[in-house]
Design an enzyme around this catalytic site. Structure first.
Site, PDB file in Angstrom:
ATOM      1  N   GLY A 116      14.481  26.603  98.078  1.00 34.92           N
ATOM      2  CA  GLY A 116      16.176  26.333  97.567  1.00 34.92           C
ATOM      3  C   GLY A 116      15.979  25.539  96.756  1.00 34.92           C
ATOM      4  N   SER A 122      10.044  31.334  97.344  1.00 33.05           N
ATOM      5  CA  SER A 122       9.757  31.680  98.250  1.00 33.05           C
ATOM      6  C   SER A 122       8.603  33.744  97.099  1.00 33.05           C
ATOM      7  CB  SER A 122      10.921  33.448  98.094  1.00 33.05           C
ATOM      8  OG  SER A 122      11.488  32.696  96.731  1.00 33.05           O
ATOM      9  N   ASP A 166       7.891  34.562  88.106  1.00 31.76           N
ATOM     10  CA  ASP A 166       7.741  33.628  89.179  1.00 31.76           C
ATOM     11  C   ASP A 166       6.529  33.350  89.427  1.00 31.76           C
ATOM     12  OD1 ASP A 166      10.115  32.714  88.732  1.00 31.76           O
ATOM     13  OD2 ASP A 166      11.879  32.906  90.489  1.00 31.76           O
TER      14      ASP A 166
HETATM   15  C1  GLA Z   1      14.855  32.981  88.701  1.00 32.44           C
HETATM   16  C2  GLA Z   1      13.690  34.579  89.123  1.00 32.44           C
HETATM   17  C3  GLA Z   1      13.482  34.389  87.060  1.00 32.44           C
HETATM   18  C4  GLA Z   1      13.742  34.626  86.394  1.00 32.44           C
HETATM   19  C5  GLA Z   1      14.889  32.915  86.321  1.00 32.44           C
HETATM   20  C6  GLA Z   1      15.330  33.044  85.040  1.00 32.44           C
HETATM   21  O1  GLA Z   1      13.750  31.716  88.960  1.00 32.44           O
HETATM   22  O2  GLA Z   1      13.462  34.712  89.958  1.00 32.44           O
HETATM   23  O3  GLA Z   1      12.925  36.026  87.316  1.00 32.44           O
HETATM   24  O4  GLA Z   1      14.739  35.336  85.709  1.00 32.44           O
HETATM   25  O5  GLA Z   1      15.552  32.770  87.663  1.00 32.44           O
HETATM   26  O6  GLA Z   1      14.898  32.452  84.165  1.00 32.44           O
END
Ligand code: GLA
Length: 372
Positions: A116, A122, A166
């Protein structure tokens, strides 16, 4: 969290395969990935490890420090299993749908990624699962493909329309480098921080559940703005085209994305020129744009960024990740790391009832099989 926080009883059990995947921090390029734009993240020295052993039935049996143990069948709907296990069940299902003969399995999971905190715990779980399952089925894990499947787990199983950043950085990061990613072509190129720079993550310790629905609303606004300009994605819009949009929230969101893509390009140039003052100032502008035009910051994130900037060793600071809660990131003079960390902790705990977690971090390697 330090390595000492890993419960050795959980991961040090005999297993067919042990996979690891790191969390990430994004230096600049926020809310651009799902607009086919550009990002500049790096992998963290915090990771999730999954020790997986094949079973000869269709049962999945999971254990993790901090979460209730869970058992389900590979035939269950992955959207219906206990929430923390959906990332694992979802990855198993998507691989099986591609014809990978996924067996039942037992897995023990540990993580040093704070949950979080906007550091992609995740995505790391999805990627570690993809690596472990591929490997246990005798396949060489394909990092880009596993990242794409991880994004599909978010989109199709978890129900958040997030982008690829991510999972991709967790899967492909190079130790020692930050990575510029073109989120349309998925072309990646490494960039390097000069030795006198240090990246520091500052967790506000705030957490927010509703962020997911706000996230999807931002994405929809971007898609409407792109459609209104007749382009496939905001990546293709120029500042002049955005200026022609009718006044309103969609225009505001588009201004952020188009200017943020330019800031990523400028940040890559600043890194090449070893111009930390310029890079820091781009990070400050990114935060301002996310706070004012994109409206995904929070009072805590704004405050953390300003506490960081108030220190003379700080080149720039901004919120990182999806926003609304979690962490901010600062670029600082490496020789002042200790002083800077103390300043942030003291200033924060002087005003809030909690001492924030603050970590100086170096870019780490992407996911790998560490045993098996
Ligand atoms: C989260 C989402 C990513 C990206 C960011 C903002 O981490 O999982 O794909 O969009 O927010 O940049």
């Amino acid at each position: 969290m330090a390595d000492a926080d890993i419960d050795p009883n959980v991961v040090n059990v005999p297993a067919d395969v042990v996979a690891r995947a790191p969390g990430r921090v994004n230096l600049i390029g926020e809310h651009t990935d799902y607009n086919d734009g550009f990002v500049l993240p790096m992998a963290l020295p915090f990771d999730t490890r999954l020790a997986l052993t094949r079973r000869d039935d269709r049962v999945v049996d999971l254990e993790s420090v901090g979460f209730a143990a869970a058992t389900f069948s590979l035939d269950d709907d992955p959207r219906e299993v206990p929430s923390w296990t959906r990332y694992i069940a979802g990855m198993a299902r998507l691989l099986a749908d591609e014809g990978v003969p996924i067996p039942g399995f037992s897995a023990r999971i540990t993580t040093t990624i704070p949950v979080g905190a906007s550091l992609s715990s995740s995505a790391a779980l999805e990627v570690a699962t993809g690596f472990a399952l591929s490997s246990v089925c005798g396949l060489e894990p394909d990092p880009v493909h596993i990242a794409k499947l991880g994004q599909r787990v978010e989109n199709e199983i978890i129900g958040i329309q997030s982008g690829i950043m991510d999972q991709l950085i967790s899967a492909i990061a190079t130790k020692g480098a930050v990575t510029r990613i073109d989120c349309r072509s998925l072309e990646t190129s490494p960039a390097y921080l000069p030795g006198e720079a240090r990246v520091v993550i500052m967790d506000t310790m705030t957490r927010r559940e509703l962020a997911d629905s706000e996230y999807d609303l931002r994405r929809q606004a971007c898609e409407r703005a792109a459609a209104a300009m007749g382009v496939p994605a905001l990546r293709d819009a120029t500042p002049k085209m955005v200026a022609g949009l009718p006044e309103g929230v969609d225009k505001q969101r588009a201004i952020h994305v188009v200017t943020e893509n330019d800031r990523v390009a400028a940040a890559v140039d600043a890194l090449a020129a070893e111009d930390l003052v310029e890079l820091g100032s781009l990070m400050d502008s990114s935060h301002e744009s996310l706070s004012t035009d994109y409206e995904v910051s929070s009072a805590a994130l704004d405050h953390m960024a300003s506490i960081a900037r108030a220190h003379d060793a700080c080149f720039g600071a901004r919120m990182t990740g999806g926003g609304f809660a979690g962490s901010a990131v600062a670029l600082i003079r490496a020789s002042e790391t200790e002083r800077f960390v103390r300043h942030v902790k003291d200033a924060w705990s002087g005003e809030y009832d909690v001492t924030p977690d603050v970590w100086a971090v170096d870019p780490s390697a992407g996911a790998s099989i560490i045993d098996g």
